[in-house]
Design a protein around this motif. Sequence first.
Motif, PDB file in Angstrom:
ATOM      1  N   VAL A 165       0.858  -1.188   0.000  1.00  0.00           N
ATOM      2  CA  VAL A 165       0.000   0.000   0.000  1.00  0.00           C
ATOM      3  C   VAL A 165       0.897   1.242   0.000  1.00  0.00           C
ATOM      4  N   PRO A 166       0.649   2.199  -0.919  1.00  0.00           N
ATOM      5  CA  PRO A 166       1.473   3.421  -0.935  1.00  0.00           C
ATOM      6  C   PRO A 166       1.452   4.118   0.423  1.00  0.00           C
ATOM      7  N   ASP A 167       2.587   4.691   0.819  1.00  0.00           N
ATOM      8  CA  ASP A 167       2.702   5.317   2.136  1.00  0.00           C
ATOM      9  C   ASP A 167       1.632   6.379   2.375  1.00  0.00           C
ATOM     10  N   ARG A 168       1.370   7.213   1.359  1.00  0.00           N
ATOM     11  CA  ARG A 168       0.396   8.293   1.557  1.00  0.00           C
ATOM     12  C   ARG A 168      -0.990   7.751   1.832  1.00  0.00           C
ATOM     13  N   VAL A 169      -1.353   6.682   1.131  1.00  0.00           N
ATOM     14  CA  VAL A 169      -2.675   6.090   1.344  1.00  0.00           C
ATOM     15  C   VAL A 169      -2.750   5.443   2.721  1.00  0.00           C
ATOM     16  N   ALA A 170      -1.679   4.759   3.112  1.00  0.00           N
ATOM     17  CA  ALA A 170      -1.647   4.134   4.431  1.00  0.00           C
ATOM     18  C   ALA A 170      -1.723   5.178   5.544  1.00  0.00           C
ATOM     19  N   ARG A 171      -1.089   6.313   5.306  1.00  0.00           N
ATOM     20  CA  ARG A 171      -1.021   7.352   6.335  1.00  0.00           C
ATOM     21  C   ARG A 171      -2.292   8.207   6.391  1.00  0.00           C
TER      22      ARG A 171
ATOM     23  N   GLY B 287      -5.330   7.664   4.357  1.00  0.00           N
ATOM     24  CA  GLY B 287      -6.579   7.078   3.903  1.00  0.00           C
ATOM     25  C   GLY B 287      -6.763   7.367   2.420  1.00  0.00           C
ATOM     26  N   LEU B 288      -7.644   6.616   1.760  1.00  0.00           N
ATOM     27  CA  LEU B 288      -7.772   6.700   0.308  1.00  0.00           C
ATOM     28  C   LEU B 288      -8.226   8.074  -0.173  1.00  0.00           C
ATOM     29  N   VAL B 289      -9.359   8.554   0.310  1.00  0.00           N
ATOM     30  CA  VAL B 289      -9.910   9.813  -0.207  1.00  0.00           C
ATOM     31  C   VAL B 289      -8.993  11.004   0.080  1.00  0.00           C
ATOM     32  N   PRO B 290      -8.468  11.176   1.310  1.00  0.00           N
ATOM     33  CA  PRO B 290      -7.527  12.281   1.531  1.00  0.00           C
ATOM     34  C   PRO B 290      -6.291  12.188   0.636  1.00  0.00           C
ATOM     35  N   ALA B 291      -5.796  10.971   0.393  1.00  0.00           N
ATOM     36  CA  ALA B 291      -4.633  10.819  -0.483  1.00  0.00           C
ATOM     37  C   ALA B 291      -4.980  11.222  -1.917  1.00  0.00           C
ATOM     38  N   LEU B 292      -6.185  10.898  -2.356  1.00  0.00           N
ATOM     39  CA  LEU B 292      -6.618  11.320  -3.688  1.00  0.00           C
ATOM     40  C   LEU B 292      -6.700  12.841  -3.767  1.00  0.00           C
ATOM     41  N   ARG B 293      -7.246  13.450  -2.731  1.00  0.00           N
ATOM     42  CA  ARG B 293      -7.462  14.904  -2.763  1.00  0.00           C
ATOM     43  C   ARG B 293      -6.159  15.693  -2.739  1.00  0.00           C
ATOM     44  N   GLU B 294      -5.097  15.124  -2.221  1.00  0.00           N
ATOM     45  CA  GLU B 294      -3.835  15.871  -2.200  1.00  0.00           C
ATOM     46  C   GLU B 294      -2.921  15.488  -3.372  1.00  0.00           C
ATOM     47  N   SER B 295      -3.470  14.765  -4.339  1.00  0.00           N
ATOM     48  CA  SER B 295      -2.683  14.349  -5.503  1.00  0.00           C
ATOM     49  C   SER B 295      -2.734  15.442  -6.566  1.00  0.00           C
ATOM     50  N   THR B 296      -1.713  16.262  -6.592  1.00  0.00           N
ATOM     51  CA  THR B 296      -1.684  17.410  -7.506  1.00  0.00           C
ATOM     52  C   THR B 296      -0.717  17.219  -8.672  1.00  0.00           C
ATOM     53  N   THR B 297      -0.173  16.014  -8.817  1.00  0.00           N
ATOM     54  CA  THR B 297       0.634  15.657  -9.981  1.00  0.00           C
ATOM     55  C   THR B 297       0.145  14.316 -10.506  1.00  0.00           C
ATOM     56  N   MET B 298       0.469  14.006 -11.755  1.00  0.00           N
ATOM     57  CA  MET B 298       0.036  12.723 -12.309  1.00  0.00           C
ATOM     58  C   MET B 298       0.695  11.557 -11.579  1.00  0.00           C
ATOM     59  N   ALA B 299       1.959  11.705 -11.195  1.00  0.00           N
ATOM     60  CA  ALA B 299       2.640  10.626 -10.474  1.00  0.00           C
ATOM     61  C   ALA B 299       1.935  10.335  -9.156  1.00  0.00           C
ATOM     62  N   ALA B 300       1.566  11.403  -8.426  1.00  0.00           N
ATOM     63  CA  ALA B 300       0.865  11.218  -7.152  1.00  0.00           C
ATOM     64  C   ALA B 300      -0.514  10.609  -7.383  1.00  0.00           C
ATOM     65  N   ALA B 301      -1.187  11.042  -8.450  1.00  0.00           N
ATOM     66  CA  ALA B 301      -2.517  10.517  -8.750  1.00  0.00           C
ATOM     67  C   ALA B 301      -2.457   9.028  -9.083  1.00  0.00           C
ATOM     68  N   ARG B 302      -1.477   8.646  -9.893  1.00  0.00           N
ATOM     69  CA  ARG B 302      -1.348   7.224 -10.251  1.00  0.00           C
ATOM     70  C   ARG B 302      -1.046   6.374  -9.022  1.00  0.00           C
ATOM     71  N   GLU B 303      -0.222   6.908  -8.144  1.00  0.00           N
ATOM     72  CA  GLU B 303       0.111   6.156  -6.932  1.00  0.00           C
ATOM     73  C   GLU B 303      -1.129   5.947  -6.078  1.00  0.00           C
ATOM     74  N   ALA B 304      -1.892   7.017  -5.841  1.00  0.00           N
ATOM     75  CA  ALA B 304      -3.071   6.910  -4.984  1.00  0.00           C
ATOM     76  C   ALA B 304      -4.167   6.069  -5.630  1.00  0.00           C
ATOM     77  N   THR B 305      -4.382   6.254  -6.942  1.00  0.00           N
ATOM     78  CA  THR B 305      -5.458   5.515  -7.605  1.00  0.00           C
ATOM     79  C   THR B 305      -5.135   4.033  -7.785  1.00  0.00           C
ATOM     80  N   SER B 306      -3.889   3.649  -7.547  1.00  0.00           N
ATOM     81  CA  SER B 306      -3.559   2.221  -7.624  1.00  0.00           C
ATOM     82  C   SER B 306      -4.285   1.425  -6.544  1.00  0.00           C
ATOM     83  N   MET B 307      -4.831   2.121  -5.546  1.00  0.00           N
ATOM     84  CA  MET B 307      -5.583   1.450  -4.484  1.00  0.00           C
ATOM     85  C   MET B 307      -7.084   1.433  -4.766  1.00  0.00           C
TER      86      MET B 307
END
Length: 281
Positions: A118-124, A126-146
């Motif tokens: 599980v990506p660190d940001r999602v683990a730390r 939660g899914l929705v907050p990690a999605l909301r702070e994804s302001t780059t495509m790399a961050a978005a791909r990481e969070a949406t992998s969950m």
Amino acid sequence: MPADTTSGRAVGFLLDLIDSWDADRVRARAGLPRPAPEDLREARRRLPWELSALPSSVVLWMLQEDDPDLNAVVWRLLPDQDTALRRAILDGVPFSPGRLLAVEVDPVLRDTYREPPVPDRVARLGLVPALRESTTMAAAREATSMVYRREHWQTVAEADRENSLPGYVRWALAIRADCPPSLRAQFGAHRKFDFRVRQAGIMTDPAEYAVGHGPALDVLKVLSLGHMMFPRRIAEAENALRPLVRDHLGTREEAWAALTQLLQTFHGTTEELVVTAGAIA
């Protein structure tokens, strides 16, 4: 033309859409004997070496078979960075509409691979907050992998209705094969957004793929393998092409010869190819 070439299989798929007696006559004149029967499982295992990158929707139609053998094929076709679908396959997530029972995992995959961490940001966060702070495509791909189970998609849809998710998150999800059409529509319509979705190969159904996608040779190569790749949906493609083939090619051997000559270098759709070959003849 040898029967085992890509072009031979492509023309053979179209020939199967006309009367079998007429098709055999055309095959004999064009040097296209009927392909010999082959073991389904062995033929499926060769697919990753026979096919290049597939449109997203074709991958989804394969997954909708909920077949462990096909899921293992999809696994080998997926890009390394597509961790979401890999998680789904290893987790036995069903893709067929209405199915709730988990799908058996191919023993080779089950014993060889482990679900990505599980990506660190999602683990730390939660899914929705990690999605909301994804302001780059790399961050978005990481969070949406969950996002890979039905309940995850429901959570995403509810979060987006409450407050629109960042553009990169919408983009990363919308081009996914398994993104529910209702959520993709919820994300809204925009010219650039629609272009990205089309570029990823998102289509309504196999009929749209058969008639409107190109190049024709690539499409027909996939459709010629449709009975082993997505047997539940291949009839939709056949039904869309059958009237075109009968109206523009029919039993005219010269039309089939023209189609065979055009196929290798034709960049348009299958519909355009069939109409053009018929017009030339």
